[in-house]
Each structure stands twice: as C-alpha cells, then as structure tokens.
Motif scaffolding. Sequence first.
Motif, mmCIF file in Angstrom:
data_model
loop_
_atom_site.group_PDB
_atom_site.id
_atom_site.type_symbol
_atom_site.label_atom_id
_atom_site.label_comp_id
_atom_site.label_asym_id
_atom_site.label_seq_id
_atom_site.Cartn_x
_atom_site.Cartn_y
_atom_site.Cartn_z
ATOM 1 N N HIS A 223 0.827 -1.216 0.000
ATOM 2 C CA HIS A 223 0.000 0.000 0.000
ATOM 3 C C HIS A 223 0.858 1.262 0.000
ATOM 4 O O HIS A 223 0.496 2.270 0.611
ATOM 5 C CB HIS A 223 -0.963 -0.019 1.200
ATOM 6 C CG HIS A 223 -2.384 0.208 0.807
ATOM 7 N ND1 HIS A 223 -3.184 1.177 1.366
ATOM 8 C CD2 HIS A 223 -3.156 -0.391 -0.129
ATOM 9 C CE1 HIS A 223 -4.374 1.152 0.823
ATOM 10 N NE2 HIS A 223 -4.388 0.209 -0.090
ATOM 11 N N HIS A 224 1.982 1.185 -0.697
ATOM 12 C CA HIS A 224 2.886 2.332 -0.818
ATOM 13 C C HIS A 224 3.054 2.697 -2.295
ATOM 14 O O HIS A 224 3.432 1.844 -3.108
ATOM 15 C CB HIS A 224 4.263 2.021 -0.214
ATOM 16 C CG HIS A 224 4.338 2.234 1.270
ATOM 17 N ND1 HIS A 224 3.569 1.508 2.158
ATOM 18 C CD2 HIS A 224 5.080 3.094 2.028
ATOM 19 C CE1 HIS A 224 3.854 1.894 3.395
ATOM 20 N NE2 HIS A 224 4.759 2.863 3.345
ATOM 21 N N ARG A 242 4.933 7.431 -1.072
ATOM 22 C CA ARG A 242 3.817 7.886 -0.226
ATOM 23 C C ARG A 242 3.095 6.676 0.343
ATOM 24 O O ARG A 242 2.728 5.750 -0.374
ATOM 25 C CB ARG A 242 2.830 8.728 -1.028
ATOM 26 C CG ARG A 242 1.634 9.220 -0.169
ATOM 27 C CD ARG A 242 0.685 10.104 -0.961
ATOM 28 N NE ARG A 242 0.148 9.401 -2.104
ATOM 29 C CZ ARG A 242 0.015 9.941 -3.315
ATOM 30 N NH1 ARG A 242 0.423 11.169 -3.547
ATOM 31 N NH2 ARG A 242 -0.498 9.233 -4.314
ATOM 32 N N ASN A 243 2.914 6.700 1.665
ATOM 33 C CA ASN A 243 2.118 5.689 2.345
ATOM 34 C C ASN A 243 0.645 5.981 2.072
ATOM 35 O O ASN A 243 0.125 7.014 2.484
ATOM 36 C CB ASN A 243 2.408 5.735 3.850
ATOM 37 C CG ASN A 243 1.707 4.618 4.599
ATOM 38 O OD1 ASN A 243 0.656 4.138 4.207
ATOM 39 N ND2 ASN A 243 2.300 4.205 5.719
ATOM 40 N N LYS A 244 -0.045 5.079 1.372
ATOM 41 C CA LYS A 244 -1.427 5.326 0.976
ATOM 42 C C LYS A 244 -2.383 5.309 2.167
ATOM 43 O O LYS A 244 -3.487 5.847 2.087
ATOM 44 C CB LYS A 244 -1.864 4.291 -0.062
ATOM 45 C CG LYS A 244 -1.083 4.397 -1.367
ATOM 46 C CD LYS A 244 -1.420 3.281 -2.336
ATOM 47 C CE LYS A 244 -2.809 3.431 -2.926
ATOM 48 N NZ LYS A 244 -3.046 2.435 -4.008
ATOM 49 N N ALA A 245 -1.943 4.713 3.279
ATOM 50 C CA ALA A 245 -2.816 4.644 4.459
ATOM 51 C C ALA A 245 -2.915 5.980 5.176
ATOM 52 O O ALA A 245 -3.979 6.368 5.648
ATOM 53 C CB ALA A 245 -2.302 3.563 5.417
ATOM 54 N N ASN A 246 -1.778 6.721 5.275
ATOM 55 C CA ASN A 246 -1.806 7.980 6.030
ATOM 56 C C ASN A 246 -1.341 9.188 5.222
ATOM 57 O O ASN A 246 -1.321 10.315 5.739
ATOM 58 C CB ASN A 246 -0.955 7.858 7.304
ATOM 59 C CG ASN A 246 0.486 7.454 7.011
ATOM 60 O OD1 ASN A 246 1.004 7.677 5.918
ATOM 61 N ND2 ASN A 246 1.142 6.840 8.002
ATOM 62 N N GLY A 247 -0.942 8.963 3.967
ATOM 63 C CA GLY A 247 -0.513 10.074 3.119
ATOM 64 C C GLY A 247 0.893 10.566 3.385
ATOM 65 O O GLY A 247 1.352 11.506 2.721
ATOM 66 N N GLU A 248 1.616 9.959 4.309
ATOM 67 C CA GLU A 248 2.960 10.417 4.646
ATOM 68 C C GLU A 248 3.945 10.076 3.536
ATOM 69 O O GLU A 248 3.937 8.974 2.985
ATOM 70 C CB GLU A 248 3.412 9.761 5.948
ATOM 71 C CG GLU A 248 4.806 10.175 6.403
ATOM 72 C CD GLU A 248 5.214 9.504 7.701
ATOM 73 O OE1 GLU A 248 6.405 9.150 7.808
ATOM 74 O OE2 GLU A 248 4.349 9.330 8.573
ATOM 75 N N GLU A 249 4.806 11.032 3.187
ATOM 76 C CA GLU A 249 5.822 10.825 2.166
ATOM 77 C C GLU A 249 7.196 10.620 2.816
ATOM 78 O O GLU A 249 7.465 11.165 3.890
ATOM 79 C CB GLU A 249 5.877 12.011 1.198
ATOM 80 C CG GLU A 249 4.632 12.153 0.343
ATOM 81 C CD GLU A 249 4.801 13.194 -0.744
ATOM 82 O OE1 GLU A 249 5.953 13.615 -1.000
ATOM 83 O OE2 GLU A 249 3.781 13.592 -1.339
#
Length: 495
Positions: A223-224, A242-249
């Motif tokens: 999920h990245h 980008r982590n698709k779970a929390n939007g963090e790059e």
Amino acid sequence: MFMHEQHYDAIIIGAGLGGLLSAAQLLQRGQRVAILERLPHCGGRFTAKTFQGAQISTGAVHMIPFGSSGVLARMLRRLRIPHRFFDADVFGSFHVRGKQIRSRGLLGLFKVLGPRQFFWFARMGYFMFLRRLPDDQRNLPFNRWLEQHIDVQRNRELTAFFRCISRFALSLELDQVSTEEVIITTKNMLRFGAPAIVEGGCGALTGELERRVLAHGADLRLHHDVLQILQEDSQVVGVRVRNKANGEESSFLAPLVVSDIGPRATHALLHNRQITQAQVLKQQGQPAGSQASIPEHSHEAIGLKVHLLSDVSLIPHKGIMYCLDTQRIAGMVQPTNCDPRLAPAGKHLLISHQVIQSNNIEDEKRLALADLRMMFGDTFDKRCRVLTMSAYRGEWPVNRIAQGADVPSDTAVQGLYLVGDAVKPSGYLMVEGVAQSVNHFLDLLDAPGEPVGARFTAPNNNTALNHRPTNVVSPPSRLNALRWLWKPPVNARDK
C-alpha cells in the motif's frame, strides 16, 4: 512536508513475481532490500483470490509454461522455495469439428489434422526446426511466412493450430509476432518440456516467496505508492514514496533500483509522473505519433479470461485444450485435474483465454460464452457457473510488451534496471520470461570490473556481454524435443 530518509542497498518497485524473485536473489547475496508495492498484497498478475471457494487467478492460469524443467522452477530450487509442479501428461487436446481429440505427442496430431494436413504439418516442422531461417524472413510476420509454405484456405485446421497456440501462449495474432520469435519460442517449449500446474495455484507460490523475503529481512511496504525515481547526474539514488494509508511521504535511498512495473510506468516515474489504467487506454486510442512521452515498444499483449466452475469435467488431462473451432476462446485448462483443492469439493475449475479482437469488451464476453455453450452443450447452463470474466489490458495486460519486442534490462540511468514481462529474452514466454529477465539482470550486476549501478549494454544481434553469463538458463538438449513425438518428455530436474 518533512520527508523521512531510509537507506538500503537495493529498492524493488513492485512486488509482482519479478520483483519478489529479484528481492529473494539480492537478499541471498546479503543485501538490505526494500520492496514497495502499491497494492495491499503481493503477486501482481501471478497470485490468486478465493472467490466462492475457488482460486481465481489475477492473471496467470495457475500454469508454468516449461514446467518442472523450466527457468522458474530452476530458480525456485536455487532459492529453496517450497513448490510442487504437476507436469502435463499430454501435448494437448484439440477441440475441432465439434469434438475433443487428445494427443499425447506430436504424432497424435495425425488424428486432428488428417493425412493431407499432417503431411504439411511435418513439412512445416522441417522448415522450422531443421533448416536455417533466411535473414530476410526473420522479421516477417508469422502469418505471411505461413502463407508462403502452405495453402491456408485448404489447410484450415493446420492454420487454426498455429493461430490458437499463438493466441493462448503469446496473446498475439499471427501477424503480431515475427517468424523468428515463433520458431525460437516453439523450440524452447519443446526442449524444456511440458507445462505444469502449480500446487495450490499461483497464490500459494507467491505466498512462499513473500514468506522467504520477509524471513531474510526484506522491508516489505504494501500500500505504498512510488511517486518518483530520484537521480543525480544520471545515477539513481532512490525513490520518493507515499504511504497510501496515512498520506505520509518519505525517501527510500539506494544505489540500485529494480523496477517490476514495466517500462511505461518506470519512464513516467523518472519524470515525476504516474501512469494510470485510464491514461493508458486513452493513449492507445490516439493516432500514431501522438504518444511522445511513452517509450518505444509500448504495444502490449491483451486478453480476456473466464473462470468457470463446473459439475462435469470437460478436459480429461493435465495439459491445455486448444480450441480450433471456436469464435474467440483459444485454449482452456482445468487445473483441478492436478489439484482439486483449487475449487470446492466435487467441482471442476476451468480457465479459458482469448485474445481481445475488438474494442467492445461486452461483445468479447458474449462470444466467449457462446464458445463455452458450444463446447459444453446442454450441460453448460444447467451444470456450469461463470465466476469471473476479466479483461487484461492497459496497465494490467497479459504482457506489458508483446513477445519479441521486449526492452533491455538496463536503462539510461545508472543503477536502474527493469525486470518482468516487458523484459523477456527472446524465446521465453510468460513467467519463464519473467524469471529469465531476473537472471539477465543478475548477470548484468555480476559483470566483472563494473560497480553496482553501472550501466551495461544488453545483448542483441550485434553486441554481447563481456563476461560469460552465470545466471541465465540455457535450454536443455535438442534431443529432448524429439521425445515429444510420442509423449511429453519426463521433465529433467537439477541434480
């Protein structure tokens, strides 16, 4: 936005079969590896999902083209990945003139073709395997080469034989593949041995690979999304994620990046873009010359698969049934003949495959159903249930690049390599080509006197690697092909 940095020896983009095999090989060499996958699961088009008690493949038909003697099987044994392949017990069967004829070996095609067409079949074998192909015929589309050697109107079943095998094995029409590629691929198919069904299906093998890379310390990030491939002075330095779970790059940094997502998507990431299915389908509808941002050789192989549950068995063997008298379906397999656990108890799982011949997917599905009703007869509506009908095209095709038009493993960016179904060496199809692409990448990496991340020239008709390959698998003895005359050869195993 603040971006975290993480450092590795190698980064794998995509956890499909090519990505997982590449990761396993690098981990075996003691590398620190990160695997980045945009989906919530591994395997790509080589895994399966359970649906109504059946193992529905995401792409492959639970079959390995060269079986237990093939390139993939040898790599799995070297990596010590648990697996079991059930090799086919026939050359195939052929649905022709409204009935199915089983052929244990090539001589069994006499019953399919009859004496006159079998004579021309034997003559074709002589031209394909015993005579040198003239240079001016190498790039000739196979249908035109065929027309030069037989009367295609008088030899309809023989022509259909070649057409169906091309559609099933390559997902291409005969005018889309060169004569040289057909001959090389056919020779490899006969020399390596019979195809095989994977015990537990594609998903079981992917699961074993995933467990292996995790056990050896891989940093697997599902999920990245990879947003960009980072480079400095034409040298890869990592990727932006980008982590698709929390939007963090974050930034994943490494001197080596291996892409298993195809040349089109890799090219886009080098320019800080992403390619979607909708964009690819839209670009395919544009006139020639309008896709300046897409690399050359972007033509992919497309197809439609039907998963079917049946109370009755249609195919009485462990191999492929080729369909010579259908409107669309080129071939079918019944993998529950090898592993009944791929379907609910008492049921048979069948998978058909066809080349998509029009832009109307609903029409393609309707013609597939008509073919199935013709083959099953009255029992189809009473005792069969269609589970899925799936089109493979765009960024989820059968092959991202058509057989014989594949791109090299290395790229214009040092340290960036490609693996997967768009990097298949000539003569190696489907997952065998994926495994061989990983072998070729490893040989590039192992070239003497070159550091990790250096760019190499891929071998072609004019150039060769300046070292002897140690990973690329060569075909078995030509004598192995002769045994196909009577029955499938006993597939050889590494000692």
